[in-house]
Design an enzyme around this catalytic site. Structure first.
Site, PDB file in Angstrom:
ATOM      1  N   SER A   1      19.957  71.406  28.157  1.00  0.00           N
ATOM      2  CA  SER A   1      21.230  71.166  27.474  1.00  0.00           C
ATOM      3  C   SER A   1      20.975  70.552  26.095  1.00  0.00           C
ATOM      4  CB  SER A   1      22.065  70.201  28.325  1.00  0.00           C
ATOM      5  OG  SER A   1      23.407  70.219  27.913  1.00  0.00           O
ATOM      6  N   PRO A   2      21.789  70.915  25.084  1.00  0.00           N
ATOM      7  CA  PRO A   2      21.599  70.300  23.769  1.00  0.00           C
ATOM      8  C   PRO A   2      21.866  68.799  23.825  1.00  0.00           C
ATOM      9  CG  PRO A   2      23.580  71.682  23.812  1.00  0.00           C
ATOM     10  CD  PRO A   2      22.888  71.880  25.106  1.00  0.00           C
TER      11      PRO A   2
ATOM     12  N   CYS B   1      21.381  65.296  21.306  1.00  0.00           N
ATOM     13  CA  CYS B   1      20.980  64.740  20.013  1.00  0.00           C
ATOM     14  C   CYS B   1      19.780  63.806  20.167  1.00  0.00           C
ATOM     15  CB  CYS B   1      22.136  63.974  19.390  1.00  0.00           C
ATOM     16  SG  CYS B   1      23.483  65.038  18.865  1.00  0.00           S
TER      17      CYS B   1
ATOM     18  N   ALA C   1      22.819  69.483  18.731  1.00  0.00           N
ATOM     19  CA  ALA C   1      23.866  69.727  17.733  1.00  0.00           C
ATOM     20  C   ALA C   1      23.273  69.643  16.333  1.00  0.00           C
ATOM     21  CB  ALA C   1      24.976  68.696  17.896  1.00  0.00           C
TER      22      ALA C   1
ATOM     23  N   GLN D   1      22.360  74.890  18.852  1.00  0.00           N
ATOM     24  CA  GLN D   1      23.797  74.610  18.850  1.00  0.00           C
ATOM     25  C   GLN D   1      24.199  74.184  17.443  1.00  0.00           C
ATOM     26  OE1 GLN D   1      25.421  70.820  20.449  1.00  0.00           O
ATOM     27  NE2 GLN D   1      26.478  72.078  21.944  1.00  0.00           N
TER      28      GLN D   1
ATOM     29  N   TYR E   1      34.398  67.021  18.747  1.00  0.00           N
ATOM     30  CA  TYR E   1      33.967  67.323  17.379  1.00  0.00           C
ATOM     31  C   TYR E   1      34.971  68.275  16.732  1.00  0.00           C
ATOM     32  CZ  TYR E   1      29.946  64.741  18.992  1.00  0.00           C
ATOM     33  OH  TYR E   1      29.155  63.748  19.511  1.00  0.00           O
TER      34      TYR E   1
ATOM     35  N   LEU F   1      25.602  65.807  35.239  1.00  0.00           N
ATOM     36  CA  LEU F   1      25.121  65.076  36.418  1.00  0.00           C
ATOM     37  C   LEU F   1      24.616  66.011  37.508  1.00  0.00           C
ATOM     38  CD1 LEU F   1      27.718  62.136  36.643  1.00  0.00           C
ATOM     39  CD2 LEU F   1      25.587  62.261  35.381  1.00  0.00           C
TER      40      LEU F   1
ATOM     41  N   GLY G   1      20.459  68.014  31.380  1.00  0.00           N
ATOM     42  CA  GLY G   1      20.325  67.107  30.250  1.00  0.00           C
ATOM     43  C   GLY G   1      19.381  65.971  30.567  1.00  0.00           C
ATOM     44  N   ARG G   2      19.941  64.881  31.068  1.00  0.00           N
ATOM     45  CA  ARG G   2      19.140  63.676  31.311  1.00  0.00           C
ATOM     46  C   ARG G   2      17.965  63.932  32.255  1.00  0.00           C
ATOM     47  NH1 ARG G   2      24.361  62.403  30.572  1.00  0.00           N
ATOM     48  NH2 ARG G   2      24.897  60.618  29.235  1.00  0.00           N
TER      49      ARG G   2
END
Length: 356
Positions: free
Chosen positions: A31-32, A34, A66, A108, A190, A308, A330-331
């Site tokens: 996952s993107p 930052c 992003a 992204q 955003y 999650l 992601g995490r």
């Protein structure tokens, strides 16, 4: 010694997925996220090692964070950017390496709108004042994200056209940098999401009010991007399916929009939620956003689930039950870059075979 995640049901994760001319070797993507590690928008050694590690680690798609289409579209001064040609070379170094590992590179592209000009999270995420190097922000309406923040400038139609043009030219640069997947960031509060939601968009012109008007910006950006992004390469859009707030953007509108985006040449919806209302109460729980992916997928468009998701059982269940076509981690990939190698039948890099 790594203990391989072994189950007869794991085959779905390692099943390839082909979208247009691109085949992903498995259904796990990064996952993107930052990194707040850029210098004037340029990718650094941190990005090369960070994204390269996850490609070595076996994820089928490596989606870069992003990446701002204009300097004032950055969330922080440390955001990645692709608003000028000089920024292409460092990114090309990354995409070349990702492809050598058998993964697919994605990027992204984004504009933060009223959520721009902030400190990075490690420094507290507060809005930067002009004397701290902050800059003027833009939005559909002059409504700040937090009541104590400086009001953004309401975009005029010329300003909106400029943003559309910047997404288009950034897409061209992404192609030159070697990316195989392009994702337009229309989520998390955003700029594009700010136009979609009636809570942040109070305009009275053709970009505000009705569903058709509030979705006009994303539709126009998709049309312009699709005109320059190769027709045989996938185009994704990340959407927040819900503002989690009464009177806000919601799942019904998201489903309606996704049918339009599919007709306009979008291949996959990256299904997230929230980010546009600072007071929203989001019921965080494992897989809490899978419901959105499942509902959107019924329109006939491909979807990815995110949020999650940490175990191979979860991933496999989502895929088996046709709640999504792809799962973005992601995490979990921050904690374990080699997650995808731990799944049965994963294809290991030859340099690491002795550790298997």
């Amino acid at each position: 010694m790594i203990h391989l995640i072994n189950s007869g049901h794991m085959n779905k994760i390692n099943e390839p997925l082909t979208i247009k001319s691109i085949t992903f070797k498995n259904r796990i993507g990064m996952s993107p996220m930052c990194q707040y590690s850029s210098e004037n928008g340029f990718a650094t050694d941190w990005h090369f090692v960070h994204y390269g590690s996850r490609a070595v680690g076996g994820a089928g798609l490596i989606m870069l964070e992003a990446t701002a289409v204009t300097p004032d579209g950055r969330i922080t001064p440390y955001d990645l950017g692709l608003w000028n040609d000089a920024q292409i070379e460092n990114l090309q170094h990354i995409t070349d390496f990702i492809h050598l590992q058998g993964s697919v590179s994605g990027i992204q592209i984004a504009h933060a709108g009223r959520k721009a000009s902030h400190e990075k999270p490690a420094n507290g995420s507060k809005q930067l004042q002009p004397e701290q190097g902050g800059w003027d922000t833009i939005a559909p309406s002059s409504v700040p994200f937090e009541s104590n923040e400086i009001e953004p400038t309401e975009l005029d139609v010329i300003g909106i056209q400029f943003i559309i043009d910047q997404f288009k030219s950034t897409a061209l640069r992404a192609k030159k940098a070697g990316f195989k997947v392009l994702e337009i960031h229309a989520a998390h509060g955003y700029l594009i999401h700010q136009f979609l939601s009636p809570l942040s968009n109070q305009r009275k012109d053709e970009y505000g009010g009705s569903f058709e008007n509030r979705t006009r910006l994303i539709v126009q950006i998709v049309e312009e991007v699709r005109s320059v992004w190769p027709s045989d390469l996938p185009l994704f859009v990340r959407l927040s399916a819900s503002d989690w707030t009464s009177g806000g953007w919601n799942l019904d509108e998201t489903v309606q929009l996704c049918s339009i985006l599919k007709e306009k040449g979008v291949d996959l919806i990256d299904c997230s939620s929230g980010g546009n209302v600072s007071t929203a109460k989001i019921p965080l729980a494992p897989g809490y956003q899978v419901q959105f992916s499942e509902a959107i997928r019924k329109t006939g468009i491909l979807t990815s689930a995110v949020g999650l998701i940490t175990t191979s059982d979860q991933i496999n269940s989502i895929l088996e039950n046709e709640q999504a076509d792809f799962v973005l981690l992601g995490r979990e990939l921050l904690r374990n870059p080699y997650y995808a190698l731990e799944i049965e039948n994963a294809d290991w890099p030859e340099q690491y075979l002795r550790g298997k």
